[in-house]
Design an enzyme around this catalytic site. Structure first.
Site, PDB file in Angstrom:
ATOM      1  N   TYR A 168     -44.501  34.551  45.479  1.00 27.17           N
ATOM      2  CA  TYR A 168     -43.829  35.535  46.324  1.00 27.17           C
ATOM      3  C   TYR A 168     -44.249  36.970  46.082  1.00 27.17           C
ATOM      4  O   TYR A 168     -43.767  37.861  46.749  1.00 27.17           O
ATOM      5  CB  TYR A 168     -42.305  35.406  46.172  1.00 27.17           C
ATOM      6  CG  TYR A 168     -41.804  35.435  44.741  1.00 27.17           C
ATOM      7  CD1 TYR A 168     -41.687  36.635  44.057  1.00 27.17           C
ATOM      8  CD2 TYR A 168     -41.453  34.265  44.083  1.00 27.17           C
ATOM      9  CE1 TYR A 168     -41.243  36.658  42.751  1.00 27.17           C
ATOM     10  CE2 TYR A 168     -41.015  34.283  42.782  1.00 27.17           C
ATOM     11  CZ  TYR A 168     -40.907  35.484  42.125  1.00 27.17           C
ATOM     12  OH  TYR A 168     -40.465  35.513  40.835  1.00 27.17           O
ATOM     13  N   ARG A 205     -40.752  43.531  36.016  1.00 23.34           N
ATOM     14  CA  ARG A 205     -40.785  42.258  35.302  1.00 23.34           C
ATOM     15  C   ARG A 205     -42.199  41.708  35.392  1.00 23.34           C
ATOM     16  O   ARG A 205     -42.612  41.225  36.439  1.00 23.34           O
ATOM     17  CB  ARG A 205     -39.789  41.311  35.987  1.00 23.34           C
ATOM     18  CG  ARG A 205     -39.483  40.048  35.264  1.00 23.34           C
ATOM     19  CD  ARG A 205     -38.753  39.105  36.178  1.00 23.34           C
ATOM     20  NE  ARG A 205     -39.676  38.443  37.073  1.00 23.34           N
ATOM     21  CZ  ARG A 205     -39.375  38.011  38.287  1.00 23.34           C
ATOM     22  NH1 ARG A 205     -38.170  38.149  38.775  1.00 23.34           N
ATOM     23  NH2 ARG A 205     -40.278  37.424  39.039  1.00 23.34           N
ATOM     24  N   HIS A 209     -39.417  35.188  36.517  1.00 21.94           N
ATOM     25  CA  HIS A 209     -37.977  35.402  36.337  1.00 21.94           C
ATOM     26  C   HIS A 209     -37.475  34.621  35.122  1.00 21.94           C
ATOM     27  O   HIS A 209     -36.810  35.144  34.254  1.00 21.94           O
ATOM     28  CB  HIS A 209     -37.224  34.975  37.589  1.00 21.94           C
ATOM     29  CG  HIS A 209     -35.742  34.913  37.398  1.00 21.94           C
ATOM     30  ND1 HIS A 209     -34.967  36.045  37.267  1.00 21.94           N
ATOM     31  CD2 HIS A 209     -34.898  33.865  37.275  1.00 21.94           C
ATOM     32  CE1 HIS A 209     -33.704  35.686  37.083  1.00 21.94           C
ATOM     33  NE2 HIS A 209     -33.633  34.365  37.089  1.00 21.94           N
TER      34      HIS A 209
END
Lengths: 476, 376
Positions: B283, B270, B274
């Site tokens: 993160y 990805r 998100h």
């Protein structure tokens, strides 16, 4: 200031669920610049992230309505773009302009023309755009049925309210007060007001129970609410220039929360030690000439850090944290050192961590210190760089002071402050001499570390700096 | 520290190099795989390229619309185009798709108007369309629940007795790596397995379940889980549109001919957040993104086309223009999507009139009308 052609305003959108405001971090365009649709025009920082905003219009920037550093509410216009006569771009643009404010205040939907440039005021909501004060301007009015009630959570009205709508306009008699002179009548103790009025009051943040109704049967009318709101707003007189209010946000806010949290949970003890660091300064000078340090800055901080790491290796308990677990409190002793270095940056106090610093050789440590502080100063430190520390050094000496009582970084048990190094009269080998002297201060969490241990650690660090050769001697 | 202990834990064998089906390298070189021969005409490849480019463009448009406040949320598929286009182009007219909320590329291949996808994210409808029309079920927000729906649907096809005939269809359930930790997915695996249901479980492993990395989801490669349920699992290069096409094609064919389910793990990444409310820089490391950038699903097809002289500059330009025009059209139609009236909430609740609902609707209408009186 605006040309007769079609200028479009872009309002600050909610780029994440339910965020109500954002700070303008950096403009990528200036007045006069040509912009295309989706060209990145500005970076904003929300509570969640730094986000780049693409321009919804094509044209020429006529004005930046908000300056960098300012925090603005969602829905506030931030830039004006002159889209010229270009029909193609104007069409969606217009729709967008329409849509943005309408979204911002859901009930507005079918009422253009009602947007009044009032000061934006916002009711916080959990998710969504929040209700702006502007929204209430165009009350539900002639808005076709669908427009009006969309955003109005039907309040649980006293059952009496619905019929009131058809009550005769008995205003002339103006029965101000019912029975006992209590301004909020009605048996159930709730003030009497029609649903739209309740909605208005909610939008304006007006407490209905505090209003004396002037409507039929003492009910509260739209005018009452608006008058009450005006009265509320009034005391906000402009302040003189004798005081200034600086908004607390971003790093300042986080710092404030962290230090007060730490200060009020961990009982702090601070000890001080003056040290003759002349040998350390000489060592620093020698190190600078070594090929291993050719490409890296060597400062006394490096040896202080090394000394602290050595002290930690000898007294692991100082590198720990207090943990209130479900089964009672525990002390978590860490067998690794993520060494925090407090750095003053333009954005405020930032404490980047050198991860696993205990495993680094001296050149590696020097490099890590350099890189991290540079990154932090440039505002490029990643969250990972800033979290999971185990012990911290703060170099207050760079500000030209001798000592402080540093506050422990939350989640750690000790912090070492390192004061300025200056020439001082000192008894050296039995004689008075001018030596390089600094003051070390160690604050520790007294729940974890006793005075004895804290003193030992501070003494160790002092001894190592007074005679850096010992760093070799005591290295594992 | 905790991460270290997890990473350093013994017996995490799976995180080493996985066996991965690849037919087109990141450099655009065609390689053969003994089990997955694939014969594509130049026209086919150009078609796949077009799908990839347009899908990416539409996705970027939607992200921009969100940034401009025109959509409330968007789940970008950036980086996962090949997994979606490859698998979706393997589908036949009788196959049925059960997507998550990120399958914009699959929707495109199934002929769903992208505007339909935007409606829900703009908050003007509940995301409904006729699933039968395009054999493309509704976007499912709840993680993993569509795998159950898909399994049930597959068992229905099985009971129609059409498997093995030309009119046989399979179902394909899309889900992400995070969904594999859900009980729903486990249950669907169990049912699909023991009933030998005609279904393809297509997992786009994009490495991150929001902020949770794969190693916190599984100690073994996800495709290996299929073995425990008793059906084949295979890992495919999810950034390789050819491989995704070939592997999915085979899996669907197996399902249609009564050979039961397959788990396809499309190993991808990805590239974006998100959703638009997420900030991945908090993160994950930039270096990881950079590494995956080199495996871009579109660049390798372009390299293949150029190298094989299968397309000229005019073609690439035409595709770009078409993508731009499609995105512009989408944007313009999105901005004028009508807002729903408050009374529409009563529609489509029951198939037929329902007295209580009617009563509530009337009461609500009267309430709305009271605003007009009040204002006059």
């Amino acid at each position: 200031m605006v040309t007769p052609v079609s200028p479009k305003q872009f309002r600050l959108p909610d780029v994440g669920e339910g965020l109500t405001e954002a700070e303008i971090v950096r403009w990528h365009v200036q007045p006069g610049d040509e912009v295309e649709i989706h060209q990145i025009i500005v970076e904003i920082e929300t509570a969640k992230a730094i986000v780049e905003l693409p321009c919804p219009y094509e044209g020429v920037v006529t004005e930046l309505l908000v300056s960098e550093g300012q925090t603005v509410d969602v829905g506030v216009p931030i830039i004006t773009v002159d889209t010229g006569g270009d029909g193609a771009a104007a069409q969606p643009g217009q729709a967008a302009e329409q849509a943005a404010p309408e979204q911002a205040d859901a009930p507005a939907m079918n009422e253009p023309g009602t947007v009044t440039p009032d000061q934006p005021k916002r009711q916080p909501v959990l998710v969504g755009y929040g209700v702006r004060e502007g929204a209430t301007k165009r009350r539900p009015r002639k808005g076709s049925a669908q427009g009006s009630a969309n955003g109005a959570p039907p309040p649980p009205p006293p059952p009496t309210t619905a019929p009131v709508a058809l009550a005769p306009p008995a205003q002339a008699t103006a029965p101000k007060v019912p029975a006992q002179g209590s301004p909020q009548p009605v048996d159930n103790g709730l003030p009497l007001a029609k649903p739209p009025v309740r909605k208005l009051a909610k939008d304006l943040g007006v407490d209905l129970t505090a209003i004396v109704g002037t409507g039929p049967q003492g009910s509260i009318t739209r005018d009452d609410v608006q008058a009450a709101q005006a009265a509320q707003a009034a005391p906000q007189a402009p302040q003189g220039a004798r005081e200034e209010r600086v908004p607390v946000k971003g790093v300042r806010k986080a710092t404030a929360a962290a230090v007060s949290g730490s200060a009020f949970t961990a009982p702090h003890v601070t000890e001080f030690l003056q040290v003759d660091v002349t040998p350390t300064m000489e060592t620093v000078k020698r190190l600078r000439d070594l090929p291993e340090f050719a490409d890296v800055k060597v400062s006394p901080l490096l040896l202080v850090a090394r000394a602290l790491l050595t002290a930690v290796a000898r007294h692991p308990m100082v590198n720990s944290s207090w943990s209130d677990g479900p089964d009672g409190a525990e002390i978590v002793v860490k067998h690794y050192v993520n060494l925090g270095i407090a750095a003053a940056t333009d954005r405020g106090l930032i404490v980047p961590k050198v991860k696993d610093a205990q495993a680094l050789g001296l050149p590696g440590l020097a490099r890590a210190l350099n890189e991290l502080t540079a990154k932090a100063r440039a505002g490029k430190a990643s969250p990972a760089d800033l979290t999971d520390g185990t012990i911290t050094i703060t170099n207050v000496g760079v500000f030209g002071v001798d000592a402080g009582t540093p506050i422990i970084t939350p989640g750690e048990a000790a912090i070492l402050a390192f004061g300025q190094i200056r020439d001082m009269p000192w008894v050296h080998e039995g004689e008075l001499a001018i030596r390089k002297v600094t003051t070390l201060s160690l604050s520790f969490d007294h729940r974890v570390i006793d005075g004895e241990l804290g003193s030992k650690v501070l003494r160790d660090i002092g001894d190592l700096l007074a005679d850096p050769l010992r760093l070799l001697a005591v290295s594992p | 520290m905790t991460i270290d202990s997890v990473r350093g834990a013994p017996d995490t064998p799976g995180l080493a190099e996985p066996e991965l089906v690849q037919l087109l390298t990141p450099e655009g070189e065609r390689v053969e795989h003994p089990d997955y021969p694939l014969d594509l005409s130049a026209e086919d490849v150009r078609g796949l390229y077009r799908d990839l480019v347009i899908t990416r463009k539409l996705d970027l448009e939607a992200v921009a619309l969100t940034r401009q406040g025109e959509l409330g949320l968007w789940a970008s598929l950036l980086g996962q185009e090949a997994a979606q286009i490859g698998s979706a182009r393997a589908l036949g007219e009788h196959d049925m798709v059960f997507p998550t909320y990120r399958e914009h590329g699959v929707a495109w291949c199934r002929g769903v108007d992208p505007l339909r996808l935007l409606g829900m994210f703009r908050g003007v409808n509940h995301g409904g369309w006729d699933p039968a029309e395009h054999r493309f079920h509704l976007y499912t927000i709840v993680i993993g629940s569509q795998t159950l729906h898909a399994t049930g649907y597959a068992m229905g096809i099985q009971r129609d007795g059409v498997l093995g005939t030309p009119s046989a269809g399979a179902t394909i359930a899309y889900f992400g790596d995070g969904a594999t930790s859900q009980g729903d997915v486990h249950e669907s695996f169990v049912f699909a397995s023991v009933f030998n249901a005609p279904i393809v479980f297509f997992c786009q492993n994009n490495q991150w379940a929001i902020s949770e990395p794969l190693e916190r989801q599984s100690r073994i490669p996800l495709f290996k889980r299929a073995q425990g349920y008793g059906f084949p699992g295979i890992r495919v290069d999810g950034n390789d549109v050819f491989a995704c096409l070939a592997v999915t094609r085979r899996a669907l064919e197996n399902a249609r001919t009564g050979q039961g389910p397959t788990l396809v793990e499309a190993f991808t990444y990805r590239m974006g957040a998100h959703t638009t409310t997420d900030d991945p820089t908090r993160y994950r490391l930039k270096a990881e993104e950079e590494a995956w950038k080199l495996k871009d699903p579109i660049e390798r097809v372009k390299a293949y086309l150029v190298r094989g002289d299968l397309a000229d500059a005019a073609f690439f330009e035409a595709v770009d223009d078409e993508a731009k025009a499609t995105a512009k059209d989408l944007r313009e139609r999105c901005l004028v999507l009508p807002d729903p009236g408050p009374l529409t909430i009563f529609e489509n609740v029951y198939a037929e009139d329902h007295p209580l609902m009617t009563e509530e609707q009337e009461r609500f209408a009267a309430y709305l009308a009271s605003f007009e009186e009040e204002a006059s």
